[in-house]
Design an enzyme around this catalytic site. Structure first.
Site, short mmCIF file in Angstrom:
data_model
loop_
_atom_site.label_atom_id
_atom_site.label_comp_id
_atom_site.label_asym_id
_atom_site.label_seq_id
_atom_site.Cartn_x
_atom_site.Cartn_y
_atom_site.Cartn_z
N ALA A 110 0.93 -1.28 -0.08
CA ALA A 110 -0.28 -0.04 -0.11
C ALA A 110 0.80 1.33 -0.03
O ALA A 110 0.66 1.97 0.77
CB ALA A 110 -0.95 -0.08 1.24
N CYS A 111 1.89 1.20 -0.74
CA CYS A 111 2.80 2.66 -1.03
C CYS A 111 2.77 2.77 -2.44
O CYS A 111 2.39 2.28 -3.09
CB CYS A 111 4.34 1.83 -0.83
SG CYS A 111 5.72 2.94 -0.84
N GLY A 112 3.22 4.24 -2.45
CA GLY A 112 3.15 4.92 -3.70
C GLY A 112 4.23 4.32 -4.74
O GLY A 112 4.09 4.44 -5.87
#
Length: 161
Positions: A35-37
């Site tokens: 759930a990271c850029g």
């Protein structure tokens, strides 16, 4: 311990993995998160893996929840997410810490051997990458912002050694 091959880790499936099994392979070790850029880099990592795997290249993904709680899932959830969304087939390991008192010994070694910008050892964010020579020594450390496709030339050079 003097090379990456001296360490072991636990697979996403809960099995112990001796990293000595990767002797004579070029490795890309990456701390990952779902759930990271930078999560879309999974696709680029998989492309590298497929492109160079037959030549002796492996990507080793180490999920980490230390940066903005961006890897909260269980091991099963992480594996399913990576497969469904990015077609990941490269080895993924159990969630680890990369910084602090509980940092995995592999990451303690990687950070000490290849410090980051201005000599800092700490991992700054998810998708920090370490390119490892066939002999298990660290060749390069890359920032999270370095896209997997930017590593092609360095990977090719190590595979040619």
């Amino acid at each position: 311990m003097s090379t990456v091959h001296d360490f072991s880790a636990v697979s996403l499936a809960g099995q112990p993995v001796n990293l000595a099994q990767y002797q004579d392979k070029v490795l890309l070790v990456v701390n990952t998160a779902s759930a990271c850029g930078f999560t879309p880099q999974y696709a680029g990592l998989e492309k590298l893996y497929k492109r160079f795997h037959e030549q002796g290249f492996e990507v080793l993904g180490f999920p980490c929840n230390q940066f903005g709680a961006q890897e909260p899932g269980t091991h099963d959830e992480i594996g399913a997410f990576c497969e469904k969304n990015f077609g990941v087939t490269f080895p993924l390991f159990a969630k680890i810490d990369v910084n602090g008192d509980n940092a995995h010994p592999l990451y303690q070694y990687l950070k000490k051997t290849a410090p980051g910008l201005l000599g800092t050892e700490a991992i700054k964010w998810n998708f920090t990458k370490f390119l490892i020579r066939r002999d298990g020594t660290v060749a390069h450390r890359y920032a999270p912002t370095t896209k997997p496709e930017e590593l092609v030339q360095d990977i090719e050079a190590l595979l040619a050694e």
